[in-house]
Design a protein around this motif. Sequence first.
Motif, PDB file in Angstrom:
ATOM      1  N   PRO A  34      -3.934   4.190   9.674  1.00 12.91           N
ATOM      2  CA  PRO A  34      -4.494   3.432  10.383  1.00 12.91           C
ATOM      3  C   PRO A  34      -4.285   1.900  10.197  1.00 12.91           C
ATOM      4  N   ASP A  35      -3.866   1.454   9.352  1.00 19.29           N
ATOM      5  CA  ASP A  35      -3.727   0.083   9.055  1.00 19.29           C
ATOM      6  C   ASP A  35      -2.533  -0.296   9.787  1.00 19.29           C
ATOM      7  N   LEU A  36      -1.567   0.458   9.969  1.00 21.45           N
ATOM      8  CA  LEU A  36      -0.099   0.286  10.657  1.00 21.45           C
ATOM      9  C   LEU A  36      -0.433   0.148  12.094  1.00 21.45           C
ATOM     10  N   LEU A  37      -1.453   1.235  12.523  1.00 18.79           N
ATOM     11  CA  LEU A  37      -1.594   0.880  13.901  1.00 18.79           C
ATOM     12  C   LEU A  37      -2.553  -0.157  14.518  1.00 18.79           C
ATOM     13  N   ALA A  38      -3.184  -0.442  13.826  1.00 22.70           N
ATOM     14  CA  ALA A  38      -4.074  -1.905  14.088  1.00 22.70           C
ATOM     15  C   ALA A  38      -3.287  -2.954  14.063  1.00 22.70           C
ATOM     16  N   LEU A  39      -2.293  -2.867  13.149  1.00 18.62           N
ATOM     17  CA  LEU A  39      -1.335  -4.089  13.003  1.00 18.62           C
ATOM     18  C   LEU A  39      -0.416  -4.252  14.375  1.00 18.62           C
ATOM     19  N   LEU A  40       0.121  -3.047  14.710  1.00 15.68           N
ATOM     20  CA  LEU A  40       0.971  -3.042  15.648  1.00 15.68           C
ATOM     21  C   LEU A  40       0.244  -3.394  16.979  1.00 15.68           C
ATOM     22  N   ALA A  41      -1.116  -2.923  17.159  1.00 21.01           N
ATOM     23  CA  ALA A  41      -1.931  -3.317  18.338  1.00 21.01           C
ATOM     24  C   ALA A  41      -2.347  -4.932  18.357  1.00 21.01           C
ATOM     25  N   ARG A  42      -2.310  -5.315  17.364  1.00 23.02           N
ATOM     26  CA  ARG A  42      -2.703  -6.784  16.871  1.00 23.02           C
ATOM     27  C   ARG A  42      -1.734  -7.776  17.546  1.00 23.02           C
ATOM     28  N   HIS A  43      -0.399  -7.379  16.844  1.00 20.34           N
ATOM     29  CA  HIS A  43       0.661  -8.383  17.105  1.00 20.34           C
ATOM     30  C   HIS A  43       1.368  -8.043  18.115  1.00 20.34           C
ATOM     31  N   LEU A 102      -3.178  10.306  14.867  1.00 18.54           N
ATOM     32  CA  LEU A 102      -4.265   9.052  14.696  1.00 18.54           C
ATOM     33  C   LEU A 102      -4.164   8.054  15.871  1.00 18.54           C
ATOM     34  N   VAL A 103      -5.299   7.756  16.257  1.00 14.49           N
ATOM     35  CA  VAL A 103      -5.400   6.804  17.424  1.00 14.49           C
ATOM     36  C   VAL A 103      -6.085   5.473  16.989  1.00 14.49           C
ATOM     37  N   HIS A 104      -5.455   4.503  17.514  1.00 17.80           N
ATOM     38  CA  HIS A 104      -6.188   3.178  17.367  1.00 17.80           C
ATOM     39  C   HIS A 104      -6.456   2.668  18.912  1.00 17.80           C
ATOM     40  N   GLY A 105      -7.791   2.697  19.328  1.00 18.06           N
ATOM     41  CA  GLY A 105      -7.956   2.444  20.656  1.00 18.06           C
ATOM     42  C   GLY A 105      -8.935   3.432  21.164  1.00 18.06           C
ATOM     43  N   ASP A 106      -8.944   3.724  22.427  1.00 22.46           N
ATOM     44  CA  ASP A 106      -9.778   4.774  23.346  1.00 22.46           C
ATOM     45  C   ASP A 106      -9.313   6.089  22.758  1.00 22.46           C
ATOM     46  N   ASP A 107     -10.085   6.783  21.855  1.00 24.51           N
ATOM     47  CA  ASP A 107      -9.434   7.946  21.593  1.00 24.51           C
ATOM     48  C   ASP A 107      -9.882   9.293  22.621  1.00 24.51           C
ATOM     49  N   LEU A 108      -9.034  10.344  22.446  1.00 31.55           N
ATOM     50  CA  LEU A 108      -9.225  11.254  23.383  1.00 31.55           C
ATOM     51  C   LEU A 108     -10.299  12.137  22.699  1.00 31.55           C
ATOM     52  N   THR A 109     -10.962  12.765  23.571  1.00 34.16           N
ATOM     53  CA  THR A 109     -12.117  13.709  23.167  1.00 34.16           C
ATOM     54  C   THR A 109     -11.235  15.186  22.876  1.00 34.16           C
ATOM     55  N   GLU A 110     -11.893  16.002  22.235  1.00 29.81           N
ATOM     56  CA  GLU A 110     -11.219  17.321  21.473  1.00 29.81           C
ATOM     57  C   GLU A 110     -10.548  18.182  22.724  1.00 29.81           C
ATOM     58  N   THR A 111     -11.395  18.136  23.839  1.00 35.26           N
ATOM     59  CA  THR A 111     -10.986  18.891  24.836  1.00 35.26           C
ATOM     60  C   THR A 111      -9.692  18.195  25.664  1.00 35.26           C
ATOM     61  N   GLU A 112      -9.697  16.812  25.522  1.00 37.05           N
ATOM     62  CA  GLU A 112      -8.542  16.089  26.088  1.00 37.05           C
ATOM     63  C   GLU A 112      -7.469  16.141  25.047  1.00 37.05           C
ATOM     64  N   ARG A 113      -7.529  16.318  23.770  1.00 38.36           N
ATOM     65  CA  ARG A 113      -6.597  16.548  22.752  1.00 38.36           C
ATOM     66  C   ARG A 113      -5.857  17.687  22.800  1.00 38.36           C
ATOM     67  N   ALA A 114      -6.648  18.983  23.294  1.00 41.67           N
ATOM     68  CA  ALA A 114      -6.159  20.062  23.604  1.00 41.67           C
ATOM     69  C   ALA A 114      -5.343  20.277  24.949  1.00 41.67           C
ATOM     70  N   ARG A 115      -5.921  19.571  25.818  1.00 37.87           N
ATOM     71  CA  ARG A 115      -5.054  19.457  27.022  1.00 37.87           C
ATOM     72  C   ARG A 115      -3.815  18.596  26.765  1.00 37.87           C
ATOM     73  N   TRP A 116      -3.692  17.711  25.918  1.00 33.62           N
ATOM     74  CA  TRP A 116      -2.852  16.572  25.794  1.00 33.62           C
ATOM     75  C   TRP A 116      -1.387  17.686  25.183  1.00 33.62           C
ATOM     76  N   ARG A 117      -1.937  18.548  24.134  1.00 32.41           N
ATOM     77  CA  ARG A 117      -1.004  19.581  23.448  1.00 32.41           C
ATOM     78  C   ARG A 117      -0.438  20.279  24.500  1.00 32.41           C
ATOM     79  N   ALA A 125       0.677  -1.060   0.002  1.00 27.27           N
ATOM     80  CA  ALA A 125       0.081  -0.076  -0.192  1.00 27.27           C
ATOM     81  C   ALA A 125       0.956   1.210  -0.047  1.00 27.27           C
ATOM     82  N   VAL A 126       2.171   1.356   0.692  1.00 22.32           N
ATOM     83  CA  VAL A 126       2.854   2.418   0.887  1.00 22.32           C
ATOM     84  C   VAL A 126       3.398   2.621  -0.712  1.00 22.32           C
ATOM     85  N   VAL A 127       3.810   1.523  -1.165  1.00 24.91           N
ATOM     86  CA  VAL A 127       4.392   1.512  -2.700  1.00 24.91           C
ATOM     87  C   VAL A 127       3.102   2.220  -3.492  1.00 24.91           C
ATOM     88  N   ASP A 128       1.946   1.810  -3.417  1.00 27.08           N
ATOM     89  CA  ASP A 128       0.964   2.329  -4.199  1.00 27.08           C
ATOM     90  C   ASP A 128       0.678   3.992  -3.748  1.00 27.08           C
TER      91      ASP A 128
END
Length: 273
Positions: free
Chosen positions: A31-40, A64-79, A22-25
């Motif tokens: 999203p697929d990379l994150l899902a693969l790492l979470a799975r394996h 990008l987040v795979h799993g329990d995402d942050l809310t917009e308020t939490e994202r702002a606080r994270w930054r 897919a990268v070559v294409d």
Amino acid sequence: MVADPYARRAALVRETAEIAHAVVDGDDVGPDLLALLARHVGADTTTLSVDLGLDLVHPVPRVLVHGDDLTETERARWRELLPTHPYARYLASRPTLTTRMTECVVPEDVWGSQVYEELLAPRGMRYQAAATLGSGPTTMTLVCLWRETHDFDDAALEVVEGVRAAVHDAVLLRRRLVGLADPAQPRSDWSGGPDEVRLTPRQLEVVVLVARGLTNAQIGRRLSISERTVRKHVEDLFERVGCASRSQLAAWWSRGGAFATSTDPPAAPILEP
């Protein structure tokens, strides 16, 4: 998850190959990379931060987040709190490949921080591993994996490193194909340019810090080596890259040297070609 270890490894190889194709294409594989790492790897949450400023403030990265995402308020606080995160500061201060938080900083410093108590602990994000997928003079692209109950062992880090190396090669192939399709592309993007240079892990560390404007003395303190040793690494880099000055070396890195490969282990890629 596949129970048989051989079947599980075969599935990892197959899924990694699909992402590489897919990268070559030219597809977005985040999203697929994150899902693969979470799975394996067995991570509760995986994140991808694209173009994260080395000051951990600017520019605002695409996350990008795979799993329990942050809310917009939490994202702002994270930054807002990210610059206080000890492991984030470590990752931004030096070029690294795949590491775990507990071997890079004092874990209690992380677990006692405001960012952990306010945002990470409530979500069970106690243990962290990270892979630097790309690093330039001002930004980096970072994959992070999180667990609640136990740390990432060497086997888990080996999987992350192997996937990262495969994606790295796919990115380079994508660049070469783009160059073949468009002769106007600079040759350094596809044939005999910066991406063909092979550096040692220490040379990779030094060239990134030179590109960030650090002096030999500052690099020596950052990497815990002597200024004389840094000077020798810089001289070797001049010869290997074909540069005559630190400004030329920094320009080479910014132009595409971030795709230079390490002799051991493979260098980090930038996910999106």
